[in-house]
Design an enzyme around this catalytic site. Structure first.
Site, PDB file in Angstrom:
ATOM      1  CG  ASP A   2      29.121 -17.335 -26.624  1.00 35.30           C
ATOM      2  OD1 ASP A   2      28.270 -18.258 -26.632  1.00 35.30           O
ATOM      3  OD2 ASP A   2      30.108 -17.318 -27.387  1.00 35.30           O
ATOM      4  CG  ASN A  32      14.650 -16.936 -28.455  1.00 35.49           C
ATOM      5  OD1 ASN A  32      13.886 -17.449 -29.256  1.00 35.49           O
ATOM      6  ND2 ASN A  32      15.335 -15.837 -28.738  1.00 35.49           N
ATOM      7  CE1 TYR A  76      18.140 -24.458 -35.757  1.00 29.05           C
ATOM      8  CE2 TYR A  76      16.592 -25.811 -36.990  1.00 29.05           C
ATOM      9  CZ  TYR A  76      16.855 -24.712 -36.207  1.00 29.05           C
ATOM     10  OH  TYR A  76      15.827 -23.852 -35.873  1.00 29.05           O
ATOM     11  CE  LYS A 117      16.654 -24.951 -32.580  1.00 29.63           C
ATOM     12  NZ  LYS A 117      16.411 -23.987 -31.483  1.00 29.63           N
ATOM     13  CB  THR A 145      12.528 -14.211 -37.774  1.00 31.35           C
ATOM     14  OG1 THR A 145      13.089 -15.515 -37.967  1.00 31.35           O
ATOM     15  CG2 THR A 145      11.418 -14.265 -36.747  1.00 31.35           C
TER      16      THR A 145
HETATM   17  P1  NAD Z   1      17.285 -15.408 -34.675  1.00 32.83           P
HETATM   18  O1  NAD Z   1      18.506 -15.929 -35.361  1.00 32.83           O
HETATM   19  O2  NAD Z   1      16.731 -14.111 -35.129  1.00 32.83           O
HETATM   20  O3  NAD Z   1      17.529 -15.305 -33.099  1.00 32.83           O
HETATM   21  C1  NAD Z   1      18.354 -16.160 -32.389  1.00 32.83           C
HETATM   22  C2  NAD Z   1      19.284 -15.293 -31.583  1.00 32.83           C
HETATM   23  O4  NAD Z   1      20.193 -16.123 -30.854  1.00 32.83           O
HETATM   24  C3  NAD Z   1      20.134 -14.358 -32.455  1.00 32.83           C
HETATM   25  O5  NAD Z   1      20.003 -13.042 -31.977  1.00 32.83           O
HETATM   26  C4  NAD Z   1      21.537 -14.862 -32.245  1.00 32.83           C
HETATM   27  O6  NAD Z   1      22.513 -13.850 -32.304  1.00 32.83           O
HETATM   28  C5  NAD Z   1      21.420 -15.457 -30.839  1.00 32.83           C
HETATM   29  N1  NAD Z   1      22.537 -16.335 -30.538  1.00 32.83           N
HETATM   30  C6  NAD Z   1      23.124 -17.236 -31.360  1.00 32.83           C
HETATM   31  N2  NAD Z   1      24.175 -17.799 -30.760  1.00 32.83           N
HETATM   32  C7  NAD Z   1      24.252 -17.263 -29.528  1.00 32.83           C
HETATM   33  C8  NAD Z   1      25.132 -17.416 -28.444  1.00 32.83           C
HETATM   34  N3  NAD Z   1      26.174 -18.277 -28.506  1.00 32.83           N
HETATM   35  N4  NAD Z   1      24.938 -16.707 -27.323  1.00 32.83           N
HETATM   36  C9  NAD Z   1      23.900 -15.838 -27.251  1.00 32.83           C
HETATM   37  N5  NAD Z   1      23.028 -15.622 -28.255  1.00 32.83           N
HETATM   38  C10 NAD Z   1      23.215 -16.323 -29.378  1.00 32.83           C
HETATM   39  O7  NAD Z   1      16.202 -16.576 -34.735  1.00 32.83           O
HETATM   40  P2  NAD Z   1      14.616 -16.522 -34.467  1.00 32.83           P
HETATM   41  O8  NAD Z   1      13.967 -16.672 -35.772  1.00 32.83           O
HETATM   42  O9  NAD Z   1      14.257 -15.380 -33.596  1.00 32.83           O
HETATM   43  O10 NAD Z   1      14.444 -17.902 -33.689  1.00 32.83           O
HETATM   44  C11 NAD Z   1      14.092 -17.962 -32.311  1.00 32.83           C
HETATM   45  C12 NAD Z   1      14.028 -19.422 -31.887  1.00 32.83           C
HETATM   46  O11 NAD Z   1      13.052 -20.125 -32.671  1.00 32.83           O
HETATM   47  C13 NAD Z   1      15.350 -20.178 -32.101  1.00 32.83           C
HETATM   48  O12 NAD Z   1      15.525 -21.107 -31.061  1.00 32.83           O
HETATM   49  C14 NAD Z   1      15.130 -20.892 -33.419  1.00 32.83           C
HETATM   50  O13 NAD Z   1      15.928 -22.047 -33.590  1.00 32.83           O
HETATM   51  C15 NAD Z   1      13.652 -21.244 -33.310  1.00 32.83           C
HETATM   52  N6  NAD Z   1      13.041 -21.468 -34.622  1.00 32.83           N
HETATM   53  C16 NAD Z   1      13.011 -20.467 -35.547  1.00 32.83           C
HETATM   54  C17 NAD Z   1      12.432 -20.709 -36.797  1.00 32.83           C
HETATM   55  C18 NAD Z   1      12.327 -19.627 -37.848  1.00 32.83           C
HETATM   56  O14 NAD Z   1      11.720 -19.890 -38.912  1.00 32.83           O
HETATM   57  N7  NAD Z   1      12.841 -18.429 -37.645  1.00 32.83           N
HETATM   58  C19 NAD Z   1      11.880 -21.968 -37.081  1.00 32.83           C
HETATM   59  C20 NAD Z   1      11.941 -22.960 -36.099  1.00 32.83           C
HETATM   60  C21 NAD Z   1      12.525 -22.695 -34.868  1.00 32.83           C
END
Ligand code: NAD
Length: 259
Positions: free
Chosen positions: A61, A88, A155, A159, A190
């Site tokens: 975590d 990430n 958020y 960010k 995603t």
């Molecule tokens: P996702 O939610 O699929 O992946 C994020 C992962 O982080 C998840 O597996 C979650 O379980 C894990 N996580 C959350 N809290 C945690 C913790 N305390 N310890 C360990 N792991 C933890 O999201 P994604 O779509 O793969 O996004 C990847 C990155 O891109 C993130 O930083 C997200 O903010 C950023 N992002 C995504 C989008 C989008 O449209 N999906 C848009 C802008 C930015």
């Protein structure tokens, strides 16, 4: 096949779903040794298993300092060094107007979306990168951190702060041959994004496709990025090909933000 990461070791947080496993696969294909971290051990173990001997799964975590120390210790014990830190992991938090904002929602989102990147960066610097005078750190922000998304003050603020953390880190570690950059995705196709669109569609009583079309309409390229599109930028920034790029926040967002 190019092997930009031959002889390199990378840690990827949030490696169980979405972008994380895709970056892991792409980095392994280019020669990286990996430590994949996530809270859900069985999911991340499956990701590591699918990749094979080049990847180890760790339950961590990233809001917990002891878990982060243990995560980096696994990388040091198994692979002997850390070259790349992919910060990430993220959570969206609960959608709340600012007048409804709850301290717990704010703090728990900030803890993952900004503070964890600082903690993971501090740990890899101290355990490996500073001594070896080399390394690349990649943070993952969001377009919400440029412009702010209504009902997502928690958020958006986290960010946005991550981009400043990226600059300060880059300024401090540059003289040690270490770089820090930030990928700024717009909407990525995603589960995180689909859940968001489903939730908004439900609230408005419309089909998810309507929300998708609404979000895409103002984008010059009228499309969402795939995880591979975002991973391509992240891997470039992590690679030696980006050796004189640091402190940058770079959009991968179909043209949503232009600076
Ligand atoms: P996702 O939610 O699929 O992946 C994020 C992962 O982080 C998840 O597996 C979650 O379980 C894990 N996580 C959350 N809290 C945690 C913790 N305390 N310890 C360990 N792991 C933890 O999201 P994604 O779509 O793969 O996004 C990847 C990155 O891109 C993130 O930083 C997200 O903010 C950023 N992002 C995504 C989008 C989008 O449209 N999906 C848009 C802008 C930015």
């Amino acid at each position: 096949m190019s092997a930009r990461f031959a002889g390199k070791v990378a840690i990827i947080t949030g490696a169980s779903t979405g972008l994380g496993p895709i970056m892991a696969r792409m980095m392994a294909d280019e020669g990286a040794k990996l430590v994949l971290a996530a809270r859900r051990a069985e999911l991340v173990e499956q990701v590591a298993h699918d990749i094979g001997d080049a990847a180890i799964a760790v339950r961590a975590d990233v809001t917990n300092e002891a878990d982060i120390a243990a995560m980096v210790e696994v990388a040091m014990a198994r692979w002997g060094q850390v070259d790349v830190m992919m910060n990430n992991a993220a959570v969206p938090g609960k959608d709340l107007h600012i007048w409804e904002q709850a301290l717990d929602n704010w703090n728990s989102t900030y803890a993952v979306d900004c503070t964890a990147a600082m903690l993971c960066t501090r740990e890899v610097l101290n355990r490996s990168m500073l001594a070896r005078r080399s390394g690349a750190i990649v943070n993952f922000s969001s377009g919400a951190g440029w412009d702010g998304l209504p009902r997502k003050s928690h958020y958006s603020a986290a960010k946005g702060a991550l981009r400043i953390l990226t600059k300060v880190t880059a300024k401090e570690v540059g003289e040690f041959g270490i770089r820090c950059n930030c990928v700024v995705p717009g909407a990525i196709d995603t589960e995180l994004m689909r859940n968001y669109m489903r939730r908004i569609a439900k609230e408005q009583g419309v089909d998810e496709a309507v929300i998708r079309a609404q979000i895409q309409a103002p984008l010059p390229l009228k499309t969402f990025s795939t995880p591979e599109d975002v991973a391509n930028l992240a891997l470039f920034l992590a690679s030696d090909a980006a050796r004189t790029i640091t402190g940058q926040s770079i959009n991968v967002d179909a043209g949503q933000f232009m600076s």
